[in-house]
Design an enzyme around this catalytic site. Structure first.
Site, PDB file in Angstrom:
ATOM      1  N   ASP A 544      40.760  48.962  26.770  1.00 54.01           N
ATOM      2  CA  ASP A 544      40.692  49.842  27.933  1.00 54.01           C
ATOM      3  C   ASP A 544      40.733  49.036  29.237  1.00 54.01           C
ATOM      4  O   ASP A 544      40.391  47.856  29.263  1.00 54.01           O
ATOM      5  CB  ASP A 544      39.409  50.670  27.869  1.00 54.01           C
ATOM      6  CG  ASP A 544      39.573  52.049  28.472  1.00 54.01           C
ATOM      7  OD1 ASP A 544      40.465  52.214  29.329  1.00 54.01           O
ATOM      8  OD2 ASP A 544      38.824  52.962  28.098  1.00 54.01           O
ATOM      9  N   GLU A 547      44.479  46.885  33.201  1.00 48.20           N
ATOM     10  CA  GLU A 547      45.414  46.707  34.327  1.00 48.20           C
ATOM     11  C   GLU A 547      45.304  45.321  34.996  1.00 48.20           C
ATOM     12  O   GLU A 547      46.360  44.841  35.434  1.00 48.20           O
ATOM     13  CB  GLU A 547      45.197  47.814  35.370  1.00 48.20           C
ATOM     14  CG  GLU A 547      45.528  49.199  34.905  1.00 48.20           C
ATOM     15  CD  GLU A 547      44.425  49.809  34.040  1.00 48.20           C
ATOM     16  OE1 GLU A 547      44.722  50.741  33.287  1.00 48.20           O
ATOM     17  OE2 GLU A 547      43.283  49.338  34.125  1.00 48.20           O
ATOM     18  N   ASP A 621      43.959  58.048  32.048  1.00 51.19           N
ATOM     19  CA  ASP A 621      43.017  59.150  32.260  1.00 51.19           C
ATOM     20  C   ASP A 621      43.665  60.288  33.043  1.00 51.19           C
ATOM     21  O   ASP A 621      43.268  60.621  34.164  1.00 51.19           O
ATOM     22  CB  ASP A 621      41.776  58.627  32.986  1.00 51.19           C
ATOM     23  CG  ASP A 621      41.027  57.591  32.160  1.00 51.19           C
ATOM     24  OD1 ASP A 621      41.178  57.594  30.932  1.00 51.19           O
ATOM     25  OD2 ASP A 621      40.305  56.766  32.751  1.00 51.19           O
TER      26      ASP A 621
END
Length: 938
Positions: A544, A547, A621
């Site tokens: 998760d 980035e 998300d």
């Protein structure tokens, strides 16, 4: 006269000698020093007969830099020919000719027939120094080809599809995955090898509305009228010349007394442009937002949760000297929310249909031109450069259940048990974040009050013939031993620690992310995972915030400060490739620990080359909204056409409007299905129906709970349809796993735009809401509430069969097709050979010894049934089998060819039930197959 002729001859000889000096033949290509232009040195390197590398530098040498995305050791294995004139140098392979001007350095690429595929138009360099890192900002513009469509660039959320005449900002963020690769319907692609923030198309930034003359709602020049309404408080009215509240810094410009929880804002007035032009607008929004221009609702209501804004782009014509009324209504979602509206005049690059790549920083310009006979060959060329796609474990093709989040091990185990008790197929359960003690993010330890026996939990899941994936972040609280291990070596990004940034957990904790660009830090990251999690038997990894997302909603410059410096250089230069480096850490780490178990990673970000690390990406998300459901279709298609075959999304969307949660709580209390709950169930069903035909099939999100039996009670039409599509996924497993095998063995793309298979039909180029799952199924998702039909385009050059009714429809037309709540339109092209198995509770429950082979008449067809052991890497050593099916429509014969290959556990004998679709009263043919060639007369 003779003297004059002598001087002409001398001039010609001198020019020729000078030309020869500017061109150097290399072992794999040529090096050129053009007389003019931005680049002093250009190298053209042959990778193979269809792939050419171009490097350019404003210096006299080309810097030697190791690529992060292109695999090392690519050596030309094909002959090429170099010719020169006084003005041009030319390099030719059997498939491509590359011509470069010795004057300007401009390059063109032509196919073997002499047709120009792509040519350079403009190249620029500007020196840039960041910290101690020196490099260049640069741009390459190409003259685009008329009539083409452009796809790729990763996954973005503005509902864009064909990037011809469009632009895209390439950086990584939650819900935004940037991959610097494009593919054209003219059968070429460009891989732009750069890791900084980049831009495709127009490189300019959007500008505030004060670029126009502004007028308030009463017509007074100077600004728009902003009216702030707070429940229970006085209304605030002020004049504003910009709507720019897009990050944690700019939101401070809101009125001090404005209450995000109970407030709303309206901006209204007029804008006056100095030019007649079609302007591009960029709306940045969190909360409920609408926009009107000249009284027209150009942006119907859109919503995003407060902490995770989205961008939506639209265009509108403005006329010089004419005022255009503007109105933006905004209601925050509670808590600090964000909104912005900016604009930009049209770009000559977009108008002319040119292709442009701009990058903020790099040592040199470096790109690859990839050609092919079709789009699949172009993607194969991309994978030649960036690595083969692994075959995912077979269980990964089944259904995954997840939620944010299972708070205890009993909660997780009860979900698996409930699926098995209800006989609803399931292959994977996901343990999301926060299984650790509250103050120990990054410890990889379990909160023993909630997860007293993690190893026992994993074992229990396995006993139910289910796999378990666990969420792991590259994030560490400063109090953990793992943070200290990284920090002692200087392998942490420390800006967040220096600034004492606290996250959103409890009262807030300070932490940061490790530097994945450091090879030794990668090894430590895997070691910590292995010692604490892998030993417990977890099957897969959910990476998760890769980035990396150190803090939400910061401005870009501060994001870069938080993400560096990296081991390779400034974060400005290495901004986009973090997820690739992090995936490398786990993939190679696990393969070293156990090379007999397939690695599986799911990451929220990605970059070119991700596929070689057995890694899939999900779309982040996203919101539980119909517009977000629709946007996932082009997002997934463009990601797949960026060369990375495995993609998924949160079925149902991650972030949920409060009304849905309230309606679920009401139902739990009263059993009443109000209108919001009806919409919630229909939204999830329509999303699920779409998701069943994506490369990976995965349900996840915030409350309300996403388990099938929690979405609707047994017997409810929604429940029955959810179960139907889950079971259909498993019935299609022989087909789906064969596609997965093709992704490795033939560089195939599972989720396909219509244009990939029907390139000759230009009507397919702009269709972003239908797609092919493999070449044998055309999927037409429904993305509007209460829609019971939708428009479907049937590509020309084929006949189409309704999957459910077997009704035939001729291609080359658009029809309105019924879409009852329980079904989405699904079609099969003539010539398809579709293997269909039995319903299974998990992907390995039954051996595929009784498969129905559906043959759809009307065209010749082929299909290769692929099988292997499903869970290890023996397929890399040749342990797999294929059975090739060939159908002759004229002869009405199906040939089942001799089985090729073998593997441990392979079926020696099996039954195929051949069913002909499109032939009246055709009885099924039962075929006993022992691996030898068999001819079936239909």
């Amino acid at each position: 006269m003779r003297r004059f002729s002598f001087f002409i001859l001398l001039l010609l000889v001198t020019t020729k000698l000078l030309a020869v000096d500017t061109v150097e033949t290399l072992q794999d290509g040529i090096k050129v020093h053009p007389k003019t232009g931005a680049a002093k040195t250009i190298e053209i390197n042959v990778v193979n007969s269809q792939i050419i590398r171009v490097q350019a530098s404003p210096e006299n040498t080309i810097p030697q830099v190791t690529s992060l995305c292109v695999v090392p050791g690519l050596k030309p294995t094909v002959p090429f020919k170099v010719t020169k004139t006084t003005s041009f140098a030319q390099l030719s392979t059997k498939d491509i000719t590359v011509k470069i001007s010795l004057i300007s350095g401009k390059i063109s690429f032509t196919d073997k027939s002499g047709k120009v595929l792509l040519q350079e138009a403009k190249r620029t360099f500007s020196p840039l120094t960041v910290e101690n890192d020196k490099g260049y900002t640069f741009q390459q513009v190409f003259s685009g080809t008329s009539g083409e469509a452009i796809y790729g660039l990763g996954q973005h959320q503005s509902d864009d599809f064909n990037y011809k005449h469009k632009s895209e900002d390439l950086f990584q963020y939650n819900t935004k995955v940037s991959v610097p690769f494009i593919i054209s319907t003219k059968n070429y692609g460009i891989l732009w090898d750069n890791y900084s923030q980049s831009k495709y198309g127009d490189p300019r930034d959007y500008k505030d509305l004060n670029q126009f003359s502004l007028f308030d709602k009463d017509g007074k020049e100077g600004a728009l009228t902003a009216t702030y309404t707070n429940k229970g408080s006085a209304t605030i009215v002020r004049q504003e010349s910009a709507i720019d509240y897009e990050n944690l810094t700019t939101v401070k410009k809101f009125p001090v007394d404005f209450n995000f929880n109970n407030g709303s804002v309206v901006w209204e007035g007029s804008i006056l442009s100095n030019n007649t032009d079609i302007y591009k607008f960029s709306l940045y929004y969190a909360g409920y937002t609408k926009v009107w221009l000249d009284g027209k609702l150009v942006v119907p209501e859109r919503w995003r949760t407060s902490w995770n804004p989205n961008t939506f782009r639209f265009s509108f014509p403005l006329t010089k000297g004419k005022r255009t009324k503007i109105r933006l209504e905004w209601k925050p979602d509670g808590g600090v929310s964000y909104v912005g509206l900016k604009a930009l005049s049209s770009s000559p690059i977009e108008k002319n249909g040119n292709i442009s790549f701009w990058s903020e920083m790099g040592d040199k310009m470096d790109y690859y031109f990839v050609s092919g006979k079709n789009m699949d060959e172009v993607i194969s060329g991309y994978r030649t450069l960036t690595g083969k796609a692994s075959i995912m474990p077979k269980w990964a093709m089944g259904f995954w259940q997840s939620r944010e989040r299972y708070k205890t091990q009993d909660e997780l185990l009860n979900v698996v048990s409930e699926y098995r008790k209800r006989r609803i197929p399931l292959d994977n359960i996901v343990l999301d974040w926060s299984y650790w003690p509250e103050n120990a993010w990054g410890s990889h330890q379990f909160d023993l009050k909630r997860f007293p026996d993690a190893k026992g939990m994993v074992d229990s899941v396995h006993k139910e013939n289910t796999n378990i994936m666990i969420s792991v972040w590259p994030k560490f609280y400063t109090t953990t031993a793992h943070f200290k291990q990284f920090n002692d070596k200087g392998w942490m990004y420390m800006q967040a620690v220096k600034d004492s940034i606290r996250d959103w957990i409890g009262s807030g904790y300070v932490g940061s992310f490790y530097d994945a660009y450091n090879p030794d830090a990668q090894k430590l990251f895997w070691k910590q995972m292995k010692d604490n999690l892998y030993v417990k038997g977890f099957d897969a990894w959910w990476m998760d915030a890769s980035e990396p997302n150190i803090r939400d909603c910061t401005d870009m410059e501060y994001r870069k400060k938080l993400c560096g410096p990296t081991a390779l250089g400034s974060s400005t230069k290495y901004f986009n490739a973090y997820a690739l480096m992090n995936a490398n850490a786990i993939y190679n780490g696990q393969r070293e620990a156990d090379n007999n178990k397939r690695v599986f990673l799911l990451t929220r970000s990605g970059f070119a080359g991700l596929q070689r690390y057995s890694t899939a990406t999900w779309s982040g998300d996203i919101a539980s909204r119909w517009e977000d459901l629709k946007a996932q279709i082009p997002a997934g298609l463009n990601f797949a056409m960026s060369g990375i075959p495995f993609w998924t999304m949160d079925i149902g969307g991650f972030c949920v409007e409060k009304r849905y949660g309230d309606s679920q709580l009401l139902f739990d209390k009263t059993g009443e299905e109000n209108e919001d709950l009806k919409e919630w169930r229909e939204l999830n069903l329509r999303w699920f129906q779409f998701g069943a035909f994506c490369p990976l099939f995965r349900s996840h999100g915030q409350f309300p709970y996403r388990e099938i039996y929690n979405l609707a009670p047994e017997g409810h039409p929604v429940y029955k349809s959810l179960v139907y599509y889950d079971e259909l996924r498993y019935r299609l497993m022989p087909y789906i796993y064969s596609l997965a095998g093709m992704a490795y063995h033939k560089d195939y793309t599972l989720m396909r735009s219509l244009a990939m298979d029907y390139t000759a039909d230009q009507q397919t180029y702009g269709i972003s809401d239908q797609f092919l799952f493999g070449s044998g199924l055309m999927v037409c998702p429904v993305y509007s509430y209460k829609a019971r039909s939708r428009e479907v385009y049937f590509p020309a050059g084929n006949r189409w069969y309704d999957f459910y009714s077997e009704k035939q429809i001729e291609g080359g037309q658009k029809l309105n097709i019924e879409a009852p709540l329980e079904r989405i339109p699904l079609f099969v092209p003539a010539g398809t050979i579709l293997p269909v198995g039995e319903v299974m509770q998990y992907s390995s429950e039954k051996k595929p010894d009784n498969i129905e082979i559906r043959v759809y008449k009307g065209k010749d067809g082929k299909f290769s049934l692929y099988e292997d052991e499903g869970n290890n890497y023996n397929y890399e050593k040749g342990a797999f089998s294929t059975i090739d099916f060939e159908y002759s429509n004229n002869k009405d014969i199906l040939v089942i060819n001799k089985r090729k290959g073998n593997f441990q556990g392979m079926l020696s004998n099996r039954t195929f039930r051949v069913v002909v679709i499109g032939k009246t009263n055709a009885a099924p043919k039962i075929v006993r197959y022992d691996g030898t060639k068999t001819i079936v007369r239909l």
